[in-house]
Design a protein around this motif. Structure first.
Motif, PDB file in Angstrom:
ATOM      1  N   UNK A 207      19.339  21.211 -51.941  1.00 55.78           N
ATOM      2  CA  UNK A 207      18.571  22.117 -51.084  1.00 55.78           C
ATOM      3  C   UNK A 207      17.405  21.344 -50.496  1.00 55.78           C
ATOM      4  N   UNK A 208      17.531  20.972 -49.241  1.00 53.33           N
ATOM      5  CA  UNK A 208      16.488  20.227 -48.551  1.00 53.33           C
ATOM      6  C   UNK A 208      16.911  20.084 -47.098  1.00 53.33           C
ATOM      7  N   UNK A 209      16.158  19.304 -46.343  1.00 50.65           N
ATOM      8  CA  UNK A 209      16.567  19.029 -44.965  1.00 50.65           C
ATOM      9  C   UNK A 209      17.864  18.221 -44.959  1.00 50.65           C
ATOM     10  N   UNK A 210      18.766  18.554 -44.047  1.00 48.70           N
ATOM     11  CA  UNK A 210      19.972  17.742 -43.871  1.00 48.70           C
ATOM     12  C   UNK A 210      19.619  16.677 -42.843  1.00 48.70           C
ATOM     13  N   UNK A 211      19.184  15.540 -43.358  1.00 52.73           N
ATOM     14  CA  UNK A 211      18.597  14.461 -42.567  1.00 52.73           C
ATOM     15  C   UNK A 211      19.084  13.142 -43.165  1.00 52.73           C
ATOM     16  N   UNK A 212      19.250  12.095 -42.355  1.00 53.69           N
ATOM     17  CA  UNK A 212      19.735  10.817 -42.908  1.00 53.69           C
ATOM     18  C   UNK A 212      18.933  10.300 -44.092  1.00 53.69           C
ATOM     19  N   UNK A 213      17.641  10.608 -44.140  1.00 51.72           N
ATOM     20  CA  UNK A 213      16.793  10.146 -45.233  1.00 51.72           C
ATOM     21  C   UNK A 213      17.220  10.692 -46.584  1.00 51.72           C
ATOM     22  N   UNK A 214      17.879  11.824 -46.608  1.00 48.79           N
ATOM     23  CA  UNK A 214      18.180  12.502 -47.862  1.00 48.79           C
ATOM     24  C   UNK A 214      19.409  11.970 -48.586  1.00 48.79           C
ATOM     25  N   UNK A 215      20.151  11.060 -47.976  1.00 50.05           N
ATOM     26  CA  UNK A 215      21.243  10.392 -48.693  1.00 50.05           C
ATOM     27  C   UNK A 215      22.491  11.234 -48.896  1.00 50.05           C
ATOM     28  N   UNK A 216      22.743  12.192 -48.029  1.00 47.90           N
ATOM     29  CA  UNK A 216      23.875  13.101 -48.246  1.00 47.90           C
ATOM     30  C   UNK A 216      25.231  12.422 -48.062  1.00 47.90           C
TER      31      UNK A 216
ATOM     32  N   UNK B  39       5.143   8.791 -45.006  1.00 51.71           N
ATOM     33  CA  UNK B  39       5.469   8.146 -43.740  1.00 51.71           C
ATOM     34  C   UNK B  39       5.143   6.662 -43.700  1.00 51.71           C
ATOM     35  N   UNK B  40       4.673   6.103 -44.824  1.00 49.11           N
ATOM     36  CA  UNK B  40       4.453   4.663 -44.909  1.00 49.11           C
ATOM     37  C   UNK B  40       5.476   3.981 -45.818  1.00 49.11           C
ATOM     38  N   UNK B  41       6.502   4.713 -46.214  1.00 50.98           N
ATOM     39  CA  UNK B  41       7.561   4.087 -47.015  1.00 50.98           C
ATOM     40  C   UNK B  41       8.352   3.116 -46.148  1.00 50.98           C
ATOM     41  N   UNK B  42       9.026   2.191 -46.786  1.00 49.97           N
ATOM     42  CA  UNK B  42       9.821   1.204 -46.050  1.00 49.97           C
ATOM     43  C   UNK B  42      10.871   1.898 -45.184  1.00 49.97           C
ATOM     44  N   UNK B  43      11.516   2.919 -45.745  1.00 50.43           N
ATOM     45  CA  UNK B  43      12.549   3.624 -44.986  1.00 50.43           C
ATOM     46  C   UNK B  43      11.935   4.332 -43.788  1.00 50.43           C
ATOM     47  N   UNK B  44      10.814   5.036 -44.003  1.00 54.64           N
ATOM     48  CA  UNK B  44      10.187   5.795 -42.920  1.00 54.64           C
ATOM     49  C   UNK B  44       9.690   4.876 -41.816  1.00 54.64           C
ATOM     50  N   UNK B  45       9.147   3.710 -42.157  1.00 57.26           N
ATOM     51  CA  UNK B  45       8.664   2.787 -41.142  1.00 57.26           C
ATOM     52  C   UNK B  45       9.810   2.214 -40.314  1.00 57.26           C
TER      53      UNK B  45
END
Length: 343
Positions: free
Chosen positions: A160-169, A80-86
């Motif tokens: 196989x993971x969360x379908x979330x913008x962070x995952x780059x789908x 949660x301290x990554x540039x993307x997460x922040x």
């Protein structure tokens, strides 16, 4: 959630507690959680608080209670301290950072990073406390029995993971359009978050009826190993990852992996068990082409190398031993372990 974990074989009683997410009851939940944590800390000698995540009310409460009890606290930011997460919902995080979150991290006895990449993110955020670098552990399942591939079988890339913008789908769908390997399908499995599946499905539909993209939805934990076992290549096109448990799980299942350099998996290239691609459509499409172009025997050999890697580095006995050494150090009953990094 509350409970007690039996790890008596290593001599450490572990109590698990957290706050429920019932809407409209934040203050009663915080008080309940605080009372429970206070009672646990008072009941055991040399207690250590291990807090997972940041930004949550439970994290704020854990910091306050541990500080009052003078119990050492270790925090796992969990990426949660990554540039993307922040940047994700960043204005709320900036307010919380100034109000309490930075102070809560700086007053921890230590932080826990699951990779050197996450350690760098912690230091980039300006947090100088000691950091224990210990990767996540994973189960190593029995290898699924399989028959030799036939010429007519459709091969499978699996996400196989969360379908979330962070995952780059969305990047993955575009890379699939560019590469489009013949005789292969792309299976996207996992729970929808933030309503993101609709956007990904829209992109997939735009590829036309021959897209060979299939959505499977959420997969129960007990069924995931079968899904890994049916895959020929696993792909995680993530934009930010502190570890990537699914990468380790796929490797443990004997499946070669494609992921991006936003995940700390350079060892894929070092051990020849996958592809560590630059970000963006073109590098991901090229990795898909390469993975599809090699023979089944070579892919299985890559998967076998990946499984050996997981057995060596990420099996639970070794990981648990490293975390235990960190807890004992924080409790003042052992020396500082080698996995601890100082600024």
């Amino acid at each position: 959630m509350t409970g007690e974990v039996d790890v008596s074989d290593v001599g450490v009683p572990a109590h698990v507690a957290g706050m429920s997410s019932r809407p409209g009851r934040p203050r009663p939940e915080r008080r309940r959680f605080a009372r429970l944590l206070e009672a646990r800390l008072a009941a055991v000698p040399n207690p250590v608080v291990h807090d997972h995540g940041i930004w949550l009310s439970s994290n704020r409460t854990a910091a306050a209670v541990a500080g009052k009890a003078r119990a050492p606290r270790i925090v796992s930011p969990r990426g949660m301290l990554s540039e993307w997460a922040l940047a994700w919902r960043g204005w709320k995080k900036r307010v919380a950072w100034i109000a309490h979150q930075r102070r809560d991290l700086e007053t921890a006895a230590a932080l826990h990073a699951t990779s050197d990449l996450e350690l760098e993110e912690i230091r980039a955020a300006g947090i100088a406390v000691p950091v224990a670098v210990v990767p996540n552990g994973v189960d190593v399942p029995p290898l699924a029995s399989s028959t030799p591939a036939t010429a007519g079988r459709t091969r499978r890339f699996l996400f196989l993971s969360r379908i979330h913008p962070k995952k780059g789908l969305e990047t993955l769908i575009e890379a699939w359009r560019v590469a489009r390997p013949e005789g292969w399908e792309l299976v996207i499995a996992g729970p929808d978050e933030a309503g993101h599946r609709a956007a990904v499905e829209k992109r997939a539909r735009a590829l036309g009826p021959g897209s060979a993209v299939r959505f499977q939805g959420a997969v129960p934990d007990g069924a995931k190993w079968a899904l890994y076992g049916e895959a020929d290549v696993f792909v995680l096109p993530t934009l930010s990852e502190n570890f990537g448990v699914v990468v380790a799980e796929a490797l443990a299942s004997g499946v070669p992996v494609i992921t991006t350099r936003a995940a700390p998996w350079g060892v894929l290239a070092e051990r020849d068990c996958g592809w560590w691609a630059d970000g963006g459509v073109a590098p991901l499409a090229e990795a898909i082409r390469k993975a599809a172009a090699i023979g089944d025997d070579e892919r299985r050999a890559m998967g076998a190398r990946g499984r050996r890697l997981v057995e060596e580095r990420f099996g639970w006995p070794a990981i648990a031993g490293r975390m235990l050494s960190v807890y004992r150090w924080l409790a003042g009953v052992s020396v500082e372990p080698e996995c601890v990094r100082r600024a």
